[in-house]
Design an enzyme around this catalytic site. Structure first.
Site, short mmCIF file in Angstrom:
data_model
loop_
_atom_site.label_atom_id
_atom_site.label_comp_id
_atom_site.label_asym_id
_atom_site.label_seq_id
_atom_site.Cartn_x
_atom_site.Cartn_y
_atom_site.Cartn_z
N GLU A 117 17.72 -6.55 5.89
CA GLU A 117 16.97 -5.62 6.71
C GLU A 117 15.88 -6.40 7.46
OE1 GLU A 117 15.68 -2.04 4.68
OE2 GLU A 117 14.89 -1.16 6.53
N HIS B 1 20.57 -4.88 8.85
CA HIS B 1 20.36 -3.49 8.44
C HIS B 1 19.26 -2.91 9.33
CE1 HIS B 1 20.74 -0.24 5.41
NE2 HIS B 1 19.46 -0.03 5.67
N ASP C 69 24.96 -11.53 5.08
CA ASP C 69 24.85 -11.03 6.45
C ASP C 69 25.79 -9.85 6.63
OD1 ASP C 69 24.32 -10.67 9.11
OD2 ASP C 69 25.52 -12.38 9.80
N ASP D 254 14.72 1.43 9.29
CA ASP D 254 14.63 2.91 9.28
C ASP D 254 13.69 3.38 10.38
OD1 ASP D 254 12.46 1.79 7.89
OD2 ASP D 254 12.12 3.61 6.74
O1 9MR Z 1 18.15 2.28 5.26
C1 9MR Z 1 17.23 2.33 4.19
C2 9MR Z 1 16.33 1.14 4.23
O2 9MR Z 1 15.52 1.19 5.38
C3 9MR Z 1 15.50 1.02 2.96
O3 9MR Z 1 14.82 -0.21 2.92
C4 9MR Z 1 16.38 1.14 1.75
C5 9MR Z 1 15.60 1.09 0.44
O4 9MR Z 1 14.68 2.10 0.38
O5 9MR Z 1 17.12 2.32 1.79
C6 9MR Z 1 18.00 2.39 2.90
O6 9MR Z 1 18.66 3.61 2.87
C7 9MR Z 1 19.74 3.71 1.97
C8 9MR Z 1 19.34 4.62 0.84
O7 9MR Z 1 18.28 4.09 0.10
C9 9MR Z 1 20.52 4.91 -0.06
N1 9MR Z 1 21.63 5.42 0.70
C10 9MR Z 1 22.07 4.54 1.76
C11 9MR Z 1 20.93 4.32 2.74
C12 9MR Z 1 21.37 3.47 3.92
O8 9MR Z 1 22.03 2.32 3.56
O1 9MR Z 2 9.38 -4.30 1.52
C1 9MR Z 2 9.49 -3.28 0.54
C2 9MR Z 2 9.73 -3.92 -0.79
O2 9MR Z 2 8.62 -4.71 -1.18
C3 9MR Z 2 10.03 -2.87 -1.84
O3 9MR Z 2 10.38 -3.50 -3.04
C4 9MR Z 2 11.16 -1.98 -1.32
C5 9MR Z 2 11.53 -0.86 -2.29
O4 9MR Z 2 10.51 0.06 -2.41
O5 9MR Z 2 10.81 -1.39 -0.09
C6 9MR Z 2 10.60 -2.33 0.91
O6 9MR Z 2 10.19 -1.67 2.05
C7 9MR Z 2 11.14 -0.86 2.73
C8 9MR Z 2 10.52 0.50 2.90
O7 9MR Z 2 10.39 1.13 1.66
C9 9MR Z 2 11.31 1.39 3.85
N1 9MR Z 2 11.52 0.72 5.11
C10 9MR Z 2 12.21 -0.53 4.95
C11 9MR Z 2 11.38 -1.47 4.11
C12 9MR Z 2 12.01 -2.85 4.05
O8 9MR Z 2 13.16 -2.88 3.28
#
Ligand code: 9MR
Ligand code: 9MR
Length: 600
Positions: free
Chosen positions: A574, A519, A565, A204
């Site tokens: 991610e 991701h 993957d 993100d």
């Molecule tokens: O892309 C987002 C990712 O960086 C985060 O780790 C993840 C969990 O918070 O959320 C992803 O975003 C998704 C969102 O939570 C739900 N709708 C789809 C988004 C993209 O796949």
């Molecule tokens: O790494 C984080 C993980 O420990 C948490 O369980 C998760 C849901 O809150 O979020 C992960 O961090 C994401 C962050 O919220 C948004 N950017 C992407 C991070 C990696 O997925």
């Protein structure tokens, strides 16, 4: 032999692999013609993903192990690039691992220590090529470090530094609103502030102080523990000519952003710079949603204090004025946290005062004892002032944990135990002993595990967990010289580079099978098939797969194989700055320690 290589389709190979493979084929044909009359290995049928190797390679005089799934023979051999067997071995006991549902045996070829390019043969199957040398991880150190450049905010990436991954200017972050949740009398809701620079957190485009905290700490430690190595390496940054080591330039890029997250009025630190919700899968310059700083919190403020204090020590000799400013900011943050000692962060999930609800990453934490411990240690080490000692009570922690963004006390422990000056003998010993406790426990797990690794639980970002375990182990090795600590740490690198139950080398652009559909918004939107290189994906994680690609897409019954993957798989595929940092730390520390201690 060559047919095995050719059977791999080009589409599964990244650019780096293609180039490396081409070089190898050339080498093999030259070498092959010289030794063509030697005896060749017979009956090699098929290149198998079931011989799980460190796909990059092994250190010549260190432990060298592969894991063979459902072996069809009790013996294995090492085959050189001219197809000749150079080493024969007997597999260790076959064990069943309930986390992967596999029977696995270890092939140990530590006794073989000639440099070259090899494969492992077992029965009628053979592995991909890997390297044995004194420096197999140097390129990895560089590519893992360079991934931070590719994730920089507030810049364009020009082709001369980023090649095919160039992109336009994005996220200036000079027009950032103070969200209603972060309003104060001197900065009411809607005040415009500037929070440029820093790295995108992950796939993100947001920037989170808590996660930047551990990531930056880990990169600083990588530099401090291996400055000789990093002073000799460069990876083509725009700043590469400025006489500052590239890793320090990269660290500064993020520290500058962190500085901007402090409210200069009261010292409190905003939790994140973010858009209201996650942007679509568009390129950085198309992700133009309004940006906010959101709520101050105790964890963000203490992590900020710890990192700025540590940075001030790092830059004291070369940039004294800057170092003094950093320390002042760190102390000011500490004062805010002392008064606001229990302010948790939670996303403001309803619109307030004309500002939208915020739904991006949480990094929320309710227990601040570990953040207080970490910040106290770094402030104590940076200032020598006794008032920070009052917060340092090692006895308070029953158990020191392997570090993660939410559990940071052991970061303080590592700083204390590795400080050469300014720490009493008692404190130094106490902290070293605590590291030893964790290292002993991990080493016990490692000895008996079917894959000979230290990881047995798979949470979000499990690949970083095994590397953070390794960071504790290698620090214990540095203190106590117990060779098994080094070996257990090394097994973590083997694991993420391919000796695991998925068969993937989890770093983009590396090894014979690496993630392609990560991701990661920049990779998804740049029109280049191969992802940005040098990034570690999160890895197996059975607990959070529901919302992304659907449970049915995953191998739920086997946690260690619960990896996909696919771009949708943010729970396993991610990338993130706090996951890459221990990769930088481990690849550099294992490599540099080897060159210093083991190279004959
Ligand atoms: O892309 C987002 C990712 O960086 C985060 O780790 C993840 C969990 O918070 O959320 C992803 O975003 C998704 C969102 O939570 C739900 N709708 C789809 C988004 C993209 O796949
Ligand atoms: O790494 C984080 C993980 O420990 C948490 O369980 C998760 C849901 O809150 O979020 C992960 O961090 C994401 C962050 O919220 C948004 N950017 C992407 C991070 C990696 O997925």
């Amino acid at each position: 032999m060559i047919s095995g290589v050719e059977s791999e389709t080009k589409s599964t190979m990244s650019m780096g692999n293609i180039i490396r493979r081409a070089r190898l084929l050339l080498l093999m044909s030259v070498f092959g013609s010289i030794v063509g009359c030697m005896v060749k290995s017979q009956n090699i049928e098929q290149v198998t993903p079931d011989i799980r190797i460190n796909q990059i390679g092994y250190l010549q005089h260190a432990k060298k192990q592969a894991a063979i799934v459902e072996p069809t023979s009790n013996n294995f051999s090492l085959i050189n690039s001219s197809n000749e067997p150079v080493f024969e071995g007997v597999l260790l006991e076959t064990k069943y691992w309930n986390k992967s549902g596999e029977k696995v045996a270890i092939a140990d070829f530590s006794a073989f220590n000639e440099s070259g390019t090899y494969r492992i043969q077992c029965g009628e199957t053979i592995s991909h090529f890997f390297e044995i040398s004194h420096t197999p991880y140097l390129e990895l150190v560089k590519s893992a470090s360079k991934s931070y450049y590719y994730n920089r905010a507030s810049t364009s990436l020009d082709p001369s530094h980023s090649g095919i991954y160039h992109r336009g200017y994005a996220h200036p972050d000079t027009l950032v609103y103070v969200h209603a949740s972060a309003a104060s009398s001197s900065r009411p809701a809607g005040t415009v502030i500037s929070t440029p620079y820093g790295w995108y957190d992950a796939g993100d485009y947001n920037k989170y102080v808590v996660n930047s905290g551990i990531a930056t700490y880990t990169l600083i430690s990588a530099y401090q523990h291996n400055s000789g190595l990093f002073d000799s390496l460069t990876w083509n940054l725009p700043e590469s000519d400025n006489q500052v080591p590239d890793l320090l330039d990269e660290i500064m890029w993020n520290v500058r952003w962190m500085e901007s997250m402090q409210d200069p009025e009261d010292g409190g630190v905003y939790h994140k710079t973010t858009s209201a919700s996650f942007e679509n899968f568009v390129s950085p310059s198309e992700a133009t949603g309004e940006r906010y700083v959101v709520a101050k919190g105790t964890a963000a403020t203490l992590d900020f204090a710890a990192v700025l204090a540590k940075s001030s020590v790092l830059f004291r000799a070369t940039h004294p004025a800057y170092a003094a400013q950093l320390l002042e900011k760190a102390e000011k943050a500490w004062r805010w946290a002392s008064v606001n000692s229990r302010v948790p962060f939670e996303n403001p999930n309803v619109a307030m005062a004309g500002h939208p609800a915020i739904s991006t990453g949480g990094y929320g934490d309710l227990d601040f004892r570990d953040e207080f411990f970490w910040a106290s240690t770094e402030l104590y080490l940076a200032t020598g002032r006794d008032i920070y000692m009052e917060g340092i009570t090692i006895d308070d922690f029953q158990i020191f944990r392997v570090p993660s963004w939410a559990s940071v006390e052991t970061l303080g422990l590592i700083s204390l135990s590795s400080a050469r000056m300014g720490v009493s003998e008692k404190l130094n010993k106490q902290s070293s002993d605590q590291l030893m406790v964790i290292a002993d426990r991990l080493t016990n797990d490692w000895r008996t595990a079917p894959y000979k690794i230290t990881l047995d639980e798979f949470t979000w970002g499990s690949n970083s967990e095994i590397l953070n375990q390794g960071m504790v182990l290698i620090n214990a090795y540095r203190l106590f010289g117990n060779r098994e600590f080094y070996e257990a740490a090394l097994s973590g690198l083997d694991y993420v580079l391919g000796r695991n139950a998925t068969g993937y080398c989890f770093v983009t652009g590396e090894g014979s099978l690496s993630p392609q559909k990560v991701h990661h918004r920049p990779s998804a939107s740049d029109g280049v098939e191969a992802p940005v290189p040098g990034m570690l994906v999160g890895g197996p994680n059975p607990r959070n797969v529901n919302d992304d690609c659907g449970r049915q897409a995953y191998m739920m019954s086997h946690p260690a194989r619960c990896y996909l993957d696919e771009e949708c798989s943010y729970s396993t595929n991610e990338v993130a700055i706090n996951w890459n940092a221990p990769l930088v730390y481990m690849s550099s520390t294992l490599q540099a320690t080897y060159l210093h201690d083991f190279k004959l």
